[in-house]
Design a protein around this motif. Sequence first.
Motif, short mmCIF file in Angstrom:
data_model
loop_
_atom_site.label_atom_id
_atom_site.label_comp_id
_atom_site.label_asym_id
_atom_site.label_seq_id
_atom_site.Cartn_x
_atom_site.Cartn_y
_atom_site.Cartn_z
N GLY A 177 4.01 4.99 -0.95
CA GLY A 177 3.03 5.33 -1.98
C GLY A 177 3.67 6.08 -3.14
N LEU A 178 4.80 6.76 -2.87
CA LEU A 178 5.39 7.63 -3.88
C LEU A 178 6.91 7.46 -3.92
CD1 LEU A 178 4.41 11.38 -4.35
CD2 LEU A 178 6.68 10.53 -4.87
N MET A 179 7.41 7.17 -5.10
CA MET A 179 8.85 7.14 -5.34
C MET A 179 9.06 7.37 -6.82
SD MET A 179 11.72 4.50 -3.87
CE MET A 179 10.90 3.00 -4.39
N GLN B 49 2.30 6.43 -7.46
CA GLN B 49 1.63 5.29 -8.06
C GLN B 49 0.74 4.54 -7.08
OE1 GLN B 49 5.35 3.55 -9.88
NE2 GLN B 49 4.09 3.56 -11.71
N ASP B 50 1.00 4.64 -5.80
CA ASP B 50 0.16 3.99 -4.78
C ASP B 50 -0.06 2.51 -5.08
OD1 ASP B 50 -0.31 6.18 -3.02
OD2 ASP B 50 -1.66 7.05 -4.50
N ILE B 51 1.02 1.81 -5.38
CA ILE B 51 0.96 0.38 -5.65
C ILE B 51 1.28 -0.36 -4.36
CG2 ILE B 51 1.91 -1.53 -6.99
CD1 ILE B 51 2.68 0.57 -9.13
N LYS B 52 0.30 -1.03 -3.79
CA LYS B 52 0.50 -1.63 -2.46
C LYS B 52 1.55 -2.74 -2.48
CE LYS B 52 -2.97 -5.36 -2.06
NZ LYS B 52 -3.22 -5.65 -3.46
N SER C 273 -0.73 0.16 5.23
CA SER C 273 -1.55 -0.78 4.48
C SER C 273 -2.35 0.01 3.46
CB SER C 273 -2.50 -1.55 5.41
OG SER C 273 -3.34 -2.42 4.69
N GLN C 274 -2.88 -0.70 2.47
CA GLN C 274 -3.72 -0.04 1.45
C GLN C 274 -4.44 -1.11 0.64
OE1 GLN C 274 -1.84 2.71 -1.56
NE2 GLN C 274 -3.07 1.43 -2.91
N GLY C 275 -5.66 -0.81 0.23
CA GLY C 275 -6.36 -1.66 -0.72
C GLY C 275 -6.08 -1.20 -2.14
N ASP C 276 -6.21 -2.10 -3.10
CA ASP C 276 -5.97 -1.74 -4.49
C ASP C 276 -6.87 -0.59 -4.91
OD1 ASP C 276 -3.95 -3.52 -5.08
OD2 ASP C 276 -5.29 -5.10 -5.77
N GLY C 277 -6.24 0.47 -5.43
CA GLY C 277 -6.98 1.64 -5.88
C GLY C 277 -6.93 2.80 -4.90
N GLU C 278 -6.61 2.53 -3.63
CA GLU C 278 -6.63 3.57 -2.59
C GLU C 278 -7.89 4.43 -2.75
OE1 GLU C 278 -3.66 6.63 -0.24
OE2 GLU C 278 -3.49 6.49 -2.40
N ILE C 279 -9.05 3.80 -2.70
CA ILE C 279 -10.27 4.36 -3.25
C ILE C 279 -10.82 5.58 -2.51
CG2 ILE C 279 -10.92 2.22 -4.39
CD1 ILE C 279 -12.88 1.70 -2.11
N THR C 280 -10.40 5.86 -1.27
CA THR C 280 -10.90 7.07 -0.63
C THR C 280 -9.99 8.27 -0.85
OG1 THR C 280 -9.87 6.80 1.54
CG2 THR C 280 -11.96 5.66 1.17
N PHE C 281 -8.97 8.13 -1.73
CA PHE C 281 -7.95 9.14 -2.04
C PHE C 281 -6.91 9.19 -0.94
CE2 PHE C 281 -6.73 13.85 -2.53
CZ PHE C 281 -5.70 13.55 -3.38
N CYS C 282 -7.33 9.47 0.29
CA CYS C 282 -6.45 9.27 1.45
C CYS C 282 -6.79 7.89 2.00
CB CYS C 282 -6.70 10.37 2.48
SG CYS C 282 -5.63 10.31 3.91
N GLY C 283 -6.73 6.90 1.09
CA GLY C 283 -7.33 5.61 1.36
C GLY C 283 -6.41 4.63 2.04
#
Length: 419
Positions: free
Chosen positions: A162-164, A233-236, A263-273
């Motif tokens: 999620g982060l780099m 950036q949380d880009i899946k 795994s992650q959906g676009d937007g990581e909508i629950t914040f800890c999504g």
Amino acid sequence: MPQNMFPLDSSRKFEDQQQLGHNRWHPEVPPIATVKPGDSFRVDCREWFDGAIVNDDSAEDILNAPLLTVHKLSGPFAVEGAQPGDLLIVDILDVGPIPQEDSGPLAGQGWGYTGIFAKNNGGAFLTDQFPDAYKAVWDFKGQVATSRHIPEVSYEGLIHPGLMGTAPSAELLAKWNKREGDLIATDPNRVPPLALPPEADHAVLGGLDRGEWQRVGSEAARTAPPRENGGNQDIKNLSKGSRIFYPVFVDGANLSVGDLHFSQGDGEITFCGAIEMGGFIDLHVDLIKGGMDTYGVHENAIFMPGRVEPQFSEWLAFSGTSVTLDGEQRYLDSHLSYQRACLHAIDYLVKFGYSPEQAYLLLGAAPIEGRLSGVVDIPNSCSTVYLPTAMFEFDVRPSSAGPHQIDPGIGAPRAANAA
């Protein structure tokens, strides 16, 4: 296997490891190692809360999640010869959960978690509709995730960091603090806050002399948002096989990485999504000298997504427009239209027996596709969210037979003392 430049012992806390990483951005955080252009190396990563979230059927840990302590980042790694103005090339060779540890107390040891954060502790994309803390725990079997808290779904994860990002220069850091401080000043008491200012008490600053931690921590940027250096950036799609081109702002570039997601959906909508986990990542680095000017990449990374991803062929898509739940028209508000698309998907899944919170957690964790579908047709923007139909263990499509009714099981845990 590439040399592990940042090994982590699962039995010890992040701050008690042989090498100490960091949880703030600042140009004075020293590199823990130097690599050369053309090198490949492995990095172990701890999940962003360093074990504070556990594998149980309670959401009290989500309610009380220690946001001031995140993210637990591995690095920085200096790249020999990197100078401001260069582009750092980073190839993700491989990424996955903690190797050979398929059970244990840490996320990444055969399991991971997704959380809905309480409005007064971080909030989320739909925080006004979902103000309380909830959690879902996911079990890993190979590349497939299932959850006792969200039954009758299973899907392949698109594993990614999620982060780099690279370290900011002193000038860039000052720019961040100024513009984010100005934003906070417009509504300093907002819940959740508009931005997160520097905070020294919980700063972890790697190998920097401890006598400097208070001064540097009071300037260092929090890692929560994405910025010009990449960051959170949380880009899946930054998955195995991806190539990223990061701007270089300091000598050595000082690359750091963490916050791995199963795994992650676009937007990581629950914040800890995402499905949060610890694990490993194998990287290869190289340089394009003077690349920032040559390619006009002066801020924000560009990237080439990897080709290894789940092969979904059928989708059920929901759309939303820039009209509030109260019927107020907004002008081309794509943020709002994506919220409405997600809410429409949640309303639909509720008809199959899921609670709204189960549906919300699923949209954050599963590899859904989010798109800006129309941004020119005044006054409404149109956003869409695509759900892969194959992740459901039943036919999720509309039919004359009506919606299948799932057994919701124990449901998604809610914090007992939530508001």
